[in-house]
Design a protein around this motif. Structure first.
Motif, PDB file in Angstrom:
ATOM      1  N   LEU A 257       0.838  -1.198   0.000  1.00 58.13           N
ATOM      2  CA  LEU A 257       0.000   0.000   0.000  1.00 58.13           C
ATOM      3  C   LEU A 257       0.872   1.246   0.000  1.00 58.13           C
ATOM      4  CD1 LEU A 257      -2.392  -1.290   2.793  1.00 58.13           C
ATOM      5  CD2 LEU A 257      -2.949  -1.142   0.366  1.00 58.13           C
ATOM      6  N   ILE A 258       0.432   2.280  -0.749  1.00 57.71           N
ATOM      7  CA  ILE A 258       1.170   3.545  -0.772  1.00 57.71           C
ATOM      8  C   ILE A 258       0.241   4.688  -0.386  1.00 57.71           C
ATOM      9  CG2 ILE A 258       2.809   2.761  -2.526  1.00 57.71           C
ATOM     10  CD1 ILE A 258       1.262   4.406  -4.599  1.00 57.71           C
ATOM     11  N   ASP A 259       0.862   5.773   0.089  1.00 59.78           N
ATOM     12  CA  ASP A 259       0.078   6.948   0.471  1.00 59.78           C
ATOM     13  C   ASP A 259       1.050   8.125   0.591  1.00 59.78           C
ATOM     14  OD1 ASP A 259      -1.979   8.599   1.284  1.00 59.78           O
ATOM     15  OD2 ASP A 259      -2.577   7.378   3.010  1.00 59.78           O
ATOM     16  N   ASN A 260       0.517   9.336   0.694  1.00 57.07           N
ATOM     17  CA  ASN A 260       1.407  10.506   0.763  1.00 57.07           C
ATOM     18  C   ASN A 260       0.652  11.748   1.218  1.00 57.07           C
ATOM     19  OD1 ASN A 260       0.551  12.350  -1.694  1.00 57.07           O
ATOM     20  ND2 ASN A 260       0.483  10.236  -2.431  1.00 57.07           N
ATOM     21  N   TRP A 261       1.414  12.780   1.557  1.00 54.19           N
ATOM     22  CA  TRP A 261       0.876  14.142   1.630  1.00 54.19           C
ATOM     23  C   TRP A 261       1.900  15.054   0.981  1.00 54.19           C
ATOM     24  CZ3 TRP A 261       3.407  17.776   4.932  1.00 54.19           C
ATOM     25  CH2 TRP A 261       4.211  17.255   5.949  1.00 54.19           C
TER      26      TRP A 261
END
Ligand code: AMP
Length: 287
Positions: free
Chosen positions: A273-277
């Motif tokens: 899983l990937i995510d960011n801000w």
């Protein structure tokens, strides 16, 4: 809504619409649609006369040990959802239509494609740029909408469009999340009930960093340490990377300022899983 499965028919439809002066919006997907995908359609509608959505699980962007074979395929349901959203055309070509004699031509965005996701998935972005270049030539959109959830992908495609003079405007839409913060992803269906609870730790960690940045902290080392502490609360989540980089170069930066991307990837069970801000050029942030 029209369903098109051949390159020739798709091109003919777009040629015809372009001659009539229609502004074509495009949302490429791999299907298994969720609210994140549908938000891109809504966004495309505000900036185009008609919207084309593609559904194509692109083999060239999967590594040899990745989940191409098991990737969720829910074509019938996807087509219903797209019809409800008022999409004009669904372009869903079979693999042989997109790659009739394989493909020995490469579209590679050097440097950027080797960082972050590219360090772990070495051939991934070459597959993405190849298929998006092909889809742009076939669909001939005026504007294409991508999700910020795949921030590195959006950055690489923006560079490809600039370097190769694609006459396509790129629009990048905010990440749509579940109620607890988990970024929506077609791969979330792989998660067991226990893994689903563990998976949210990435969003929690990123949100902690984002909140602290909003309170005024700018040092990457301090923000990263805080986020790592949150990740450590969930030992079942294995970290691939958590990096604070420039959106232009994807190289690490010491301070989180305009143009910074904070991106992470974890593995929970067999699911990645990937995510960011990130911080926009005007200095406002978005999680
Ligand atoms: P995929 O089907 O995973 O290739 O994604 C198709 C498009 O949807 C890409 O531009 C993604 O960045 C975008 N997307 C995927 N998940 C989300 C999300 N949770 N919110 C917004 N856009 C998303």
């Amino acid at each position: 809504m029209r369903m098109i499965t051949t390159v020739a028919e798709m091109r003919q439809w777009s040629d015809h619409e372009r001659r009539r002066g229609t502004r074509i919006g495009f949302v490429p997907t791999m299907g298994a649609l969720h609210a994140g995908h549908l938000s891109l359609i809504t966004r495309a509608k505000t900036n185009a006369d008609v919207v084309v959505a593609s559904i194509f699980v692109n083999p060239t962007q999967f590594g040899p040990r990745e989940d191409f074979a098991s990737y969720p395929r829910t074509l019938e349901r996807d087509v219903d959802l797209l019809a409800q959203e008022g999409v004009a055309v669904v372009f869903a070509p079979p693999t042989g239509e997109m790659y009739p004699s394989g493909c020995i031509t490469a579209v590679r965005v050097e440097g950027l494609s080797a960082r972050l996701e590219g360090a772990i998935r070495p051939s991934h972005f070459a597959g993405v740029t190849l298929v998006v270049a092909k889809l742009f030539h076939i669909v001939q959109p005026h504007v294409a909408v991508f999700g910020r959830k795949d921030a590195q992908q959006a950055i690489i495609l923006q560079r490809m469009v600039r370097d190769l003079d694609f006459g396509v405007e790129l629009d990048v839409a905010p990440t749509v999340r579940e109620a607890d913060g988990l970024a929506m992803s077609s791969r979330n269906v792989y998660l067991s009930i226990a893994e689903r609870k563990q998976a949210v730790v990435l969003a929690r960690a990123l949100q902690t960093g984002f909140r602290t940045w909003n309170e005024g902290e700018r040092k990457s080392a301090v923000l990263r340490a805080l986020m790592m502490n949150v990740l450590a609360e969930e030992p079942a989540a294995r970290l691939d990377y958590l990096e604070i980089v420039s959106q232009r170069t994807l190289e690490p930066v010491a301070m989180v300022r305009s143009g910074t991307l904070v991106a992470g990837a974890i593995r929970v069970g067999k699911t990645r899983l990937i995510d960011n801000w990130w911080v926009r050029e005007d200095g406002t942030g978005e999680f």
